[in-house]
Scaffold this active site. Structure first.
Site, PDB file in Angstrom:
ATOM      1  N   ARG A  70     -33.244  -9.594 -24.572  1.00 39.19           N
ATOM      2  CA  ARG A  70     -33.157  -8.553 -23.530  1.00 39.19           C
ATOM      3  C   ARG A  70     -33.767  -7.238 -23.998  1.00 39.19           C
ATOM      4  O   ARG A  70     -34.516  -6.597 -23.268  1.00 39.19           O
ATOM      5  CB  ARG A  70     -31.713  -8.320 -23.095  1.00 39.19           C
ATOM      6  N   ASN A  85     -28.428 -11.282 -19.289  1.00 39.35           N
ATOM      7  CA  ASN A  85     -27.978 -12.596 -19.740  1.00 39.35           C
ATOM      8  C   ASN A  85     -27.193 -13.255 -18.619  1.00 39.35           C
ATOM      9  O   ASN A  85     -26.455 -12.582 -17.893  1.00 39.35           O
ATOM     10  CB  ASN A  85     -27.067 -12.478 -20.967  1.00 39.35           C
TER      11      ASN A  85
END
Length: 93
Positions: A21, A39
């Site tokens: 990320r 996520n």
């Protein structure tokens, strides 16, 4: 001015707990893209990105590799009309 492109990605593999990320955030911002990354509970990473079509393509290619430590096994891509709704690129939860 070039029309914006939008892509929705679902990235599978070893993509959580490896900085995916944060690396995607950095890469998208350097490319001048807007959108978000998060996520998912099933272990995948979900991304929505908008921007210049060529820069979107560069970002998608990066997502097929990911950062060091990631092992991307599959990327599901969906091309959509750009909405222009995002001001920046961020991690969302």
């Amino acid at each position: 001015m070039t029309a914006l492109s939008r892509v929705h990605l679902l990235v599978s593999g070893r993509v959580q707990g490896v900085g995916f990320r944060f690396s995607a955030l950095d890469h998208a911002r350097r490319l001048g893209l807007t959108g978000w990354v998060r996520n998912l509970p099933d272990g995948r990473v979900e991304i929505v990105a908008e921007g210049d079509p060529e820069r979107i393509e560069r970002f998608v290619r990066w997502c097929h590799e990911g950062p060091p430590g990631a092992l991307v096994t599959h990327v599901e891509e969906e091309r959509l009309p750009a909405s222009g709704e995002f001001r920046d690129f961020r991690i969302t939860y």
